[in-house]
Write a protein that holds these residues in place. Sequence first.
Motif, mmCIF file in Angstrom:
data_model
loop_
_atom_site.group_PDB
_atom_site.id
_atom_site.type_symbol
_atom_site.label_atom_id
_atom_site.label_comp_id
_atom_site.label_asym_id
_atom_site.label_seq_id
_atom_site.Cartn_x
_atom_site.Cartn_y
_atom_site.Cartn_z
ATOM 1 N N GLU A 61 0.851 -1.193 0.000
ATOM 2 C CA GLU A 61 0.000 0.000 0.000
ATOM 3 C C GLU A 61 0.886 1.241 0.000
ATOM 4 O O GLU A 61 2.021 1.221 0.472
ATOM 5 C CB GLU A 61 -0.955 0.027 1.187
ATOM 6 N N ASN A 62 0.366 2.300 -0.608
ATOM 7 C CA ASN A 62 1.020 3.612 -0.637
ATOM 8 C C ASN A 62 2.503 3.542 -1.006
ATOM 9 O O ASN A 62 3.381 4.037 -0.289
ATOM 10 C CB ASN A 62 0.816 4.327 0.702
ATOM 11 N N SER A 95 0.864 1.500 -8.860
ATOM 12 C CA SER A 95 0.582 2.446 -7.790
ATOM 13 C C SER A 95 -0.238 1.675 -6.765
ATOM 14 O O SER A 95 -1.429 1.415 -6.982
ATOM 15 C CB SER A 95 -0.203 3.648 -8.313
ATOM 16 N N GLY A 97 -1.256 2.492 -3.816
ATOM 17 C CA GLY A 97 -2.338 3.320 -3.293
ATOM 18 C C GLY A 97 -2.976 2.774 -2.029
ATOM 19 O O GLY A 97 -2.290 2.419 -1.068
ATOM 20 N N SER A 98 -4.299 2.667 -2.040
ATOM 21 C CA SER A 98 -5.048 2.263 -0.851
ATOM 22 C C SER A 98 -4.878 0.784 -0.517
ATOM 23 O O SER A 98 -5.316 0.341 0.540
ATOM 24 C CB SER A 98 -6.536 2.571 -1.046
ATOM 25 N N PHE A 121 8.306 6.500 -2.779
ATOM 26 C CA PHE A 121 7.188 6.989 -1.975
ATOM 27 C C PHE A 121 6.234 7.801 -2.866
ATOM 28 O O PHE A 121 6.678 8.570 -3.717
ATOM 29 C CB PHE A 121 7.687 7.887 -0.839
ATOM 30 N N LYS A 125 -1.282 9.931 -1.180
ATOM 31 C CA LYS A 125 -1.574 8.644 -0.565
ATOM 32 C C LYS A 125 -3.011 8.201 -0.832
ATOM 33 O O LYS A 125 -3.888 9.005 -1.111
ATOM 34 C CB LYS A 125 -1.322 8.706 0.935
ATOM 35 N N ASN A 126 -3.201 6.891 -0.733
ATOM 36 C CA ASN A 126 -4.524 6.256 -0.756
ATOM 37 C C ASN A 126 -5.290 6.477 -2.052
ATOM 38 O O ASN A 126 -6.528 6.488 -2.061
ATOM 39 C CB ASN A 126 -5.364 6.718 0.444
ATOM 40 N N GLN A 162 4.158 10.495 -8.477
ATOM 41 C CA GLN A 162 5.234 11.213 -7.803
ATOM 42 C C GLN A 162 5.911 12.105 -8.843
ATOM 43 O O GLN A 162 5.848 11.816 -10.046
ATOM 44 C CB GLN A 162 6.253 10.242 -7.192
#
Length: 239
Positions: A61-62, A95, A97-98, A121, A125-126, A162
Amino acid sequence: MTHILHKADSRGLADHGWLVSRHTFSFANYHNPARMHFGMLRVINDDIVQPAMGFGTHPHENMEIVSIPLSGALRHQDSMGNKHMITAGEVQIMSAGSGLTHSEYNNSDQEEVNFLQIWVFPEVKNITPRYGQKRFDKANRHNRFQTLVSPQKEGDAIWINQQAWFSMTNLDAGTSLSYLKQRTGNGLYFFIIEGSVEIEGTKLDRRDALGLTTDGDEGQVQVKALSQAEILCIDVPLH
């Protein structure tokens, strides 16, 4: 301009039999407080997976996860419904993500697969998890940089969540070229896949890496191939 040199033999090593992984930055059981990340660049793992072996289903995640096969083929499956083969010459990005789960296996029962697994990173986020995969013509990186990954949803590059750009070049021996940083506030991380090069006066050999941080808008870097060489450049936010 600050130089951060990471020699190939200084990387962490994990030998699991079915997997030999060399870690540029701290990862799993390899922990080095001086090697946690380079800005938003968190992981570069140089993985060799034995025939018919691989990573079972596991979560992320993320995180922006980029896979670049150098030889062989990976078989990918994820919770978004994607089932794909990723071969040398292609680039894959997820990605996370969540949250998602995925697995990746060496598709061959006879040959090893070698790939770079790179984590960045995320900027946001999410987000809803996303998948991208593309084949790139190596002719378009002969003695010039070819953009593979970009935050801009245009052109040939795969989108990343990013302000980061991934580029590769294949240089003939004796060739020089310059790389211009894409964004103020980014740093440049050069990973030498094959060959020997000189970057801003620093000699680098196979699997060596060099991080460069600059002040202000300064960001044009000189690269010279001392032999036939293949180079990955990651242009990534430092903060």
